[in-house]
Design a protein around this motif. Structure first.
Motif, short mmCIF file in Angstrom:
data_model
loop_
_atom_site.label_atom_id
_atom_site.label_comp_id
_atom_site.label_asym_id
_atom_site.label_seq_id
_atom_site.Cartn_x
_atom_site.Cartn_y
_atom_site.Cartn_z
N PRO A 211 0.83 -1.21 0.00
CA PRO A 211 0.00 0.00 0.00
C PRO A 211 0.87 1.26 0.00
CG PRO A 211 -0.80 -1.57 1.64
CD PRO A 211 0.53 -2.08 1.17
N ALA A 212 0.45 2.25 -0.76
CA ALA A 212 1.23 3.48 -0.88
C ALA A 212 0.95 4.43 0.28
CB ALA A 212 0.90 4.18 -2.20
N THR A 213 2.01 5.09 0.74
CA THR A 213 1.84 6.12 1.77
C THR A 213 1.97 7.52 1.19
OG1 THR A 213 4.20 6.11 2.33
CG2 THR A 213 2.77 4.62 3.56
N GLY A 214 2.40 7.63 -0.05
CA GLY A 214 2.54 8.95 -0.65
C GLY A 214 2.77 8.85 -2.14
N LEU A 215 2.18 9.78 -2.88
CA LEU A 215 2.34 9.86 -4.33
C LEU A 215 2.78 11.28 -4.66
CD1 LEU A 215 -1.13 8.32 -5.32
CD2 LEU A 215 1.00 7.06 -4.98
N GLU A 216 3.85 11.40 -5.48
CA GLU A 216 4.29 12.74 -5.85
C GLU A 216 5.02 12.73 -7.18
OE1 GLU A 216 6.88 14.17 -2.81
OE2 GLU A 216 8.08 12.34 -2.75
N PRO A 217 4.83 13.78 -7.99
CA PRO A 217 5.52 13.88 -9.27
C PRO A 217 7.03 13.93 -9.06
CG PRO A 217 3.73 15.47 -9.15
CD PRO A 217 3.92 14.92 -7.77
N ALA A 218 7.78 13.31 -9.99
CA ALA A 218 9.24 13.29 -9.89
C ALA A 218 9.83 13.14 -11.29
CB ALA A 218 9.71 12.16 -8.98
N GLY A 219 10.22 14.26 -11.90
CA GLY A 219 10.90 14.22 -13.19
C GLY A 219 10.15 13.52 -14.29
N GLY A 220 8.86 13.79 -14.42
CA GLY A 220 8.07 13.17 -15.46
C GLY A 220 7.47 11.83 -15.08
N ALA A 221 7.81 11.32 -13.91
CA ALA A 221 7.24 10.07 -13.41
C ALA A 221 6.44 10.35 -12.14
CB ALA A 221 8.34 9.06 -13.13
N ARG A 223 6.36 9.28 -8.29
CA ARG A 223 7.15 8.61 -7.25
C ARG A 223 6.20 8.09 -6.16
NH1 ARG A 223 10.14 9.97 -2.46
NH2 ARG A 223 12.14 8.89 -2.38
N VAL A 224 6.27 6.80 -5.90
CA VAL A 224 5.37 6.15 -4.95
C VAL A 224 6.18 5.58 -3.80
CG1 VAL A 224 3.63 4.37 -4.64
CG2 VAL A 224 3.80 5.56 -6.84
N ARG A 225 5.79 5.92 -2.59
CA ARG A 225 6.39 5.33 -1.38
C ARG A 225 5.37 4.37 -0.77
NH1 ARG A 225 6.69 10.51 -0.94
NH2 ARG A 225 5.27 10.58 0.83
N THR A 226 5.83 3.20 -0.32
CA THR A 226 4.92 2.22 0.26
C THR A 226 5.16 2.10 1.76
OG1 THR A 226 6.36 0.28 0.05
CG2 THR A 226 5.08 0.93 -1.90
N PHE A 227 4.21 1.44 2.43
CA PHE A 227 4.32 1.23 3.88
C PHE A 227 5.59 0.48 4.24
CE2 PHE A 227 -0.38 1.88 3.94
CZ PHE A 227 -0.42 2.87 4.92
N GLY A 228 6.05 -0.39 3.37
CA GLY A 228 7.26 -1.16 3.65
C GLY A 228 8.54 -0.41 3.38
N GLY A 229 8.45 0.84 2.91
CA GLY A 229 9.63 1.65 2.66
C GLY A 229 10.15 1.59 1.23
N THR A 230 9.51 0.79 0.39
CA THR A 230 9.94 0.69 -1.00
C THR A 230 9.53 1.94 -1.78
OG1 THR A 230 9.67 -1.71 -0.94
CG2 THR A 230 9.78 -0.69 -3.11
N VAL A 231 10.39 2.38 -2.69
CA VAL A 231 10.09 3.50 -3.57
C VAL A 231 10.03 2.99 -5.01
CG1 VAL A 231 10.85 5.73 -4.46
CG2 VAL A 231 11.14 5.18 -2.03
N VAL A 232 8.97 3.34 -5.71
CA VAL A 232 8.77 2.91 -7.09
C VAL A 232 8.46 4.13 -7.95
CG1 VAL A 232 7.32 1.51 -8.63
CG2 VAL A 232 7.88 0.66 -6.34
N LEU A 233 8.99 4.15 -9.16
CA LEU A 233 8.64 5.18 -10.13
C LEU A 233 7.64 4.60 -11.12
CD1 LEU A 233 12.12 6.80 -10.91
CD2 LEU A 233 10.37 7.58 -9.29
#
Length: 244
Positions: A211-221, A223-233
């Protein structure tokens, strides 16, 4: 439609400490709110002799910082200071988001509100089941959602409900604008959904590491942060994911 100069994401309904405000405000804003419960005084941008509420999210325009807290929505000078106004006292406020002369916020009580950036007076309001986040602003609509597993789109000018879209589970983060024609929302089952602003139709859906804890624009992508600490573009056009 103007975009905020900067903004911080709002997290779920447990993002801050649930503190108790000693003020009561009906409908408008107060230029001189009563003191709030102590929290993080050293880093608090709200100068009010001794106390500070739990801060959930912020957004900034050219001269003001808007702060969603566990005890209302504050407007202060951009560098911090005494409140210019304080609205929704005692309410847990998610957001905010800025569009031109309007600041938008969602509340734990299910209220979607549009307020005047200068006075804090409420321009538009809508009530939905459960709690709702601050909206994604795109295509003239304010798209919000929260605990009811539904996205709602409200006309930014008239306040009319334009469409609603049922999702798989409740949202875990505020919806975000992908473009003038698309917004994205993350749900508790670890999915990220992109929908069309015009009618809420699904554009794509992708599974995240959690599950995501935050969504934010990042250089045309996105950026998604998850509860487990993973970051995905995430590619906003296709939903394709990569590791940064």
């Amino acid at each position: 439609m103007a975009a905020p100069v900067s903004a911080s994401p709002a997290y779920g309904p447990l993002a801050g400490l649930l503190l108790v405000s000693v003020t009561a405000l009906a409908g408008g804003a107060s230029a001189d709110p009563a003191p709030l419960d102590t929290h993080n005084r050293e880093r608090c941008p709200i100068v009010r002799p001794e106390r500070c509420p739990g801060i959930i999210g912020t957004a900034q325009d050219d001269g003001r910082l808007f702060i969603g807290t566990t005890s209302g929505l504050f407007a202060v000078p951009a560098g911090g200071g005494r409140p210019l106004w304080h609205a929704l006292a005692g309410q847990h406020v998610f957001g905010p988001r800025i569009a031109g002369e309007t600041v938008w916020a969602g509340t734990r009580g299910g209220r979607l509100l549009a307020l005047d950036v200068t006075t804090g007076n409420i321009r538009l309001r809508h009530r939905f089941p459960g709690w709702v986040y601050a909206p994604a602003l795109a295509g003239g609509l304010a798209v919000t959602g929260g605990s009811d597993r539904t996205l709602w789109a409200v006309d930014q000018e008239k306040g009319a409900l334009r469409w609603q879209k049922r999702l798989s589970q409740e949202l875990t983060s505020a919806p975000v604008r992908l473009s003038e024609s698309a917004v994205a929302a993350a749900t508790y089952d670890g999915a990220l959904h992109a929908v069309a602003v015009q009618d809420g139709s699904l554009l794509w859906s992708v599974s995240l590491p959690g599950p995501a804890t935050g969504l934010e624009p990042a250089g045309g992508a996105l950026r998604v942060r998850t509860f487990g600490g993973t970051v995905v573009l995430v590619d906003p056009e296709t939903g394709a994911t990569t590791q940064p």
